[in-house]
Design a protein around this motif. Structure first.
Motif: not given
Length: 273
Positions: A1-12, A14-23, A44-48
């Motif tokens: 199990m690995r810690a995980f976040r999904q973050v909304d970036v640049f929202p103008g 609520a939920l208006g931005g670009n989500p990124v999955a972060v492992v 669009s992108e997932t990061t590690f």
């Protein structure tokens, strides 16, 4: 199990931005596992996040689209900084990210984070034949492209300037004809929702149209602020045609060009990888 976040970036909004999955804590994952998870998230992108190899960095980041790995991307940089700081409990105002293009400096910026635009790997005006290819990919006439410039800081961007934001929003691209990762930008009238409207198309990377794009906006800012097309700072709206409401803040400062936006954790938990 690995810690995980999904973050909304640049929202103008609520939920208006670009989500990124972060492992987070991605040690031990190989390229195939990272690529498979990026395809599965279908963002669009997932990061590690990995331990840094450069002692000057706080962490090392690998960035995957559904189709390939990128040496740098903007909204994943901001979202991953947000996720790393939240996960580690860091209250630092400045961070250094290590990625494929080197070290990226980050700062907290009000409701989110900002990053210093990295140097361009390729710059300069597009040639006439390239402008024709850009126009074909955008589904417009070459005469509608007022200027076109290479602004590649990792993903391979070329950008076309159109007469105004309305023309940008009207673009109906021919993705099969698109030869380069292509951005398009045009000004809003005074009193508009932002100073410029931007769109970004990257079908070869598995992303037909990116909702909000930090790397493209960093490249445009490097061109616009360096050439006098813009001065000091400006704002960008992006994502309207794909149901987003992105808002990007650009600042030209003595210590560089900075790209800022809000960052908000939407999902926090663990993933099994």
């Amino acid at each position: 199990m690995r810690a995980f976040r999904q973050v909304d970036v640049f929202p103008g909004s609520a939920l208006g931005g670009n989500p990124v999955a972060v492992v987070l804590d991605a040690e031990g994952l190989d390229d195939d596992a990272m690529g498979a998870f990026a395809r599965w998230t279908n963002l669009s992108e997932t990061t590690f996040v990995l331990p840094p190899e450069d002692p000057a960095a706080d962490y090392r980041l690998r960035i995957f689209t559904p189709a390939s790995e990128l040496p740098f991307a903007g909204h994943p940089t901001l979202g991953s900084a947000h996720a790393w700081a939240e996960h580690t409990g860091s209250s630092a105002d400045r961070l250094v990210q290590e990625c494929g293009v080197g070290l990226i400096e980050l700062q907290r910026a009000g409701d989110g984070w900002s990053f210093a635009a990295p140097p361009l790997l390729r710059s300069g005006p597009a040639m006439d034949d390239e402008v024709a290819q850009i126009a074909a990919g955008l589904g417009i006439g070459a005469g509608e492209v007022l200027a076109a410039e290479w602004v590649d800081n990792g993903p391979g961007w070329v950008v076309a300037v159109l007469r105004d934001a309305e023309a940008v929003l009207a673009v109906d691209p021919d993705l099969a004809a698109m030869r380069f990762p292509t951005g398009v930008v045009g000004p809003h009238p005074a009193g508009g929702p932002a100073d410029f409207e931007v769109r970004a198309f990257v079908p070869d990377l598995g992303v037909d149209e990116d909702p909000v794009t930090g790397s493209l906006n960093a490249g445009i800012a490097t061109w616009f602020l360096g050439s006098g097309r813009a001065a000091g700072g400006y704002t960008v709206r992006q994502g309207v045609r794909v149901g987003a409401n992105g808002f990007v803040r650009v600042s030209g400062r003595p210590d560089g060009i900075w790209i800022a936006g809000a960052t908000t954790t939407v999902i926090a938990g663990t993933v099994t990888l």
